[in-house]
Design an enzyme around this catalytic site. Structure first.
Site, mmCIF file in Angstrom:
data_model
loop_
_atom_site.group_PDB
_atom_site.id
_atom_site.type_symbol
_atom_site.label_atom_id
_atom_site.label_comp_id
_atom_site.label_asym_id
_atom_site.label_seq_id
_atom_site.Cartn_x
_atom_site.Cartn_y
_atom_site.Cartn_z
ATOM 1 N N ASN A 42 47.797 -58.108 49.699
ATOM 2 C CA ASN A 42 47.540 -56.717 50.090
ATOM 3 C C ASN A 42 46.056 -56.523 50.369
ATOM 4 O O ASN A 42 45.185 -57.124 49.722
ATOM 5 C CB ASN A 42 48.095 -55.717 49.070
ATOM 6 C CG ASN A 42 47.634 -55.922 47.647
ATOM 7 O OD1 ASN A 42 47.326 -57.029 47.232
ATOM 8 N ND2 ASN A 42 47.583 -54.849 46.889
ATOM 9 N N GLU A 44 43.588 -53.334 50.936
ATOM 10 C CA GLU A 44 43.481 -51.874 50.888
ATOM 11 C C GLU A 44 42.297 -51.384 51.715
ATOM 12 O O GLU A 44 41.520 -52.174 52.265
ATOM 13 C CB GLU A 44 43.406 -51.432 49.423
ATOM 14 C CG GLU A 44 44.686 -51.815 48.683
ATOM 15 C CD GLU A 44 44.739 -51.348 47.238
ATOM 16 O OE1 GLU A 44 43.699 -50.909 46.691
ATOM 17 O OE2 GLU A 44 45.848 -51.424 46.656
ATOM 18 N N CYS A 53 50.403 -54.148 52.948
ATOM 19 C CA CYS A 53 51.069 -54.866 51.854
ATOM 20 C C CYS A 53 50.979 -56.380 52.068
ATOM 21 O O CYS A 53 50.825 -56.870 53.192
ATOM 22 C CB CYS A 53 52.533 -54.478 51.788
ATOM 23 S SG CYS A 53 52.857 -52.847 51.093
ATOM 24 N N GLU A 55 53.388 -58.513 51.858
ATOM 25 C CA GLU A 55 54.497 -59.018 52.674
ATOM 26 C C GLU A 55 54.176 -58.865 54.159
ATOM 27 O O GLU A 55 54.497 -59.743 54.980
ATOM 28 C CB GLU A 55 55.783 -58.253 52.345
ATOM 29 C CG GLU A 55 56.284 -58.443 50.921
ATOM 30 C CD GLU A 55 55.706 -57.443 49.929
ATOM 31 O OE1 GLU A 55 54.582 -56.949 50.156
ATOM 32 O OE2 GLU A 55 56.375 -57.179 48.924
ATOM 33 N N CYS A 86 58.235 -52.950 48.845
ATOM 34 C CA CYS A 86 58.414 -51.523 49.128
ATOM 35 C C CYS A 86 59.449 -51.364 50.257
ATOM 36 O O CYS A 86 59.839 -52.344 50.921
ATOM 37 C CB CYS A 86 57.088 -50.872 49.511
ATOM 38 S SG CYS A 86 56.542 -51.243 51.191
ATOM 39 N N CYS A 89 58.420 -52.693 53.654
ATOM 40 C CA CYS A 89 58.379 -54.157 53.733
ATOM 41 C C CYS A 89 59.776 -54.751 53.750
ATOM 42 O O CYS A 89 60.005 -55.805 54.359
ATOM 43 C CB CYS A 89 57.544 -54.732 52.599
ATOM 44 S SG CYS A 89 55.776 -54.506 52.883
HETATM 45 N N1 THU Z 1 52.011 -53.630 47.402
HETATM 46 C C1 THU Z 1 52.265 -54.782 48.081
HETATM 47 O O1 THU Z 1 51.367 -55.368 48.695
HETATM 48 N N2 THU Z 1 53.529 -55.257 48.077
HETATM 49 C C2 THU Z 1 54.557 -54.735 47.349
HETATM 50 O O2 THU Z 1 55.632 -55.297 47.336
HETATM 51 C C3 THU Z 1 54.357 -53.487 46.587
HETATM 52 C C4 THU Z 1 53.018 -52.862 46.720
HETATM 53 C C5 THU Z 1 50.619 -53.152 47.364
HETATM 54 C C6 THU Z 1 50.300 -51.947 48.187
HETATM 55 C C7 THU Z 1 49.062 -51.431 47.476
HETATM 56 O O3 THU Z 1 47.921 -52.134 47.962
HETATM 57 C C8 THU Z 1 49.281 -51.814 46.033
HETATM 58 O O4 THU Z 1 50.267 -52.816 46.042
HETATM 59 C C9 THU Z 1 49.733 -50.659 45.148
HETATM 60 O O5 THU Z 1 50.827 -50.019 45.688
#
Ligand code: THU
Length: 132
Positions: A42, A44, A53, A55, A86, A89
């Site tokens: 991920n 941000e 994300c 994925e 999520c 994803c």
């Molecule tokens: N996140 C992911 O990268 N993948 C997931 O399967 C769930 C959430 C990330 C998004 C964000 O940067 C952090 O986790 C908190 O939600």
């Protein structure tokens, strides 16, 4: 640590996640039907909704390398509870994966916490075949 290169890829890439806002590091790895592995973390952003994300990163790397069919997915979150993909994803995975594709959630130590099929996570899904 399981002796599975796909698990190791997800565990390793999680440590390169850029998550200064949530502090929730995630790594993901996809394996294509021809055995290639692509990883993503991920990433941000100060403008929060612009983050991506893990994925999505793994899928983008796969697509950029010409990969089109996913055989397995591994997701590595930071807690003892499984980090399941999520909703967005799940749909991104669906574009390149059949409903019976394995989605495996692992701990930062690489232990399997939960294993599901894509159709468990996204039942009655809308996919590429739904358009024709
Ligand atoms: N996140 C992911 O990268 N993948 C997931 O399967 C769930 C959430 C990330 C998004 C964000 O940067 C952090 O986790 C908190 O939600």
């Amino acid at each position: 640590m399981e002796n599975d290169p796909l698990v190791r890829a997800a565990v390793d890439v999680r440590l390169r996640a850029y998550a200064p806002y949530s502090r929730f590091l995630v790594g993901a790895a996809v394996e294509t039907v021809d055995g290639r592995i692509f990883a993503g973390c991920n990433v941000e952003n100060a403008a929060y909704p612009e983050g991506t994300c893990a994925e999505a990163g793994a899928i983008a790397a796969m697509a950029a390398a010409g990969g089109r069919r996913i055989r397995r997915v591994v997701v590595c979150g930071g807690l003892d509870a499984p980090c399941t993909p999520c909703g967005g994803c799940r749909q991104k995975i669906r574009e390149f994966a059949a409903p019976d594709t394995a989605v495996i959630m692992v701990s930062p130590q690489g232990e399997t916490l939960l294993e599901r099929t894509l159709s468990d996570l996204l039942p009655d899904s809308f996919g590429p075949g739904s358009l024709s």
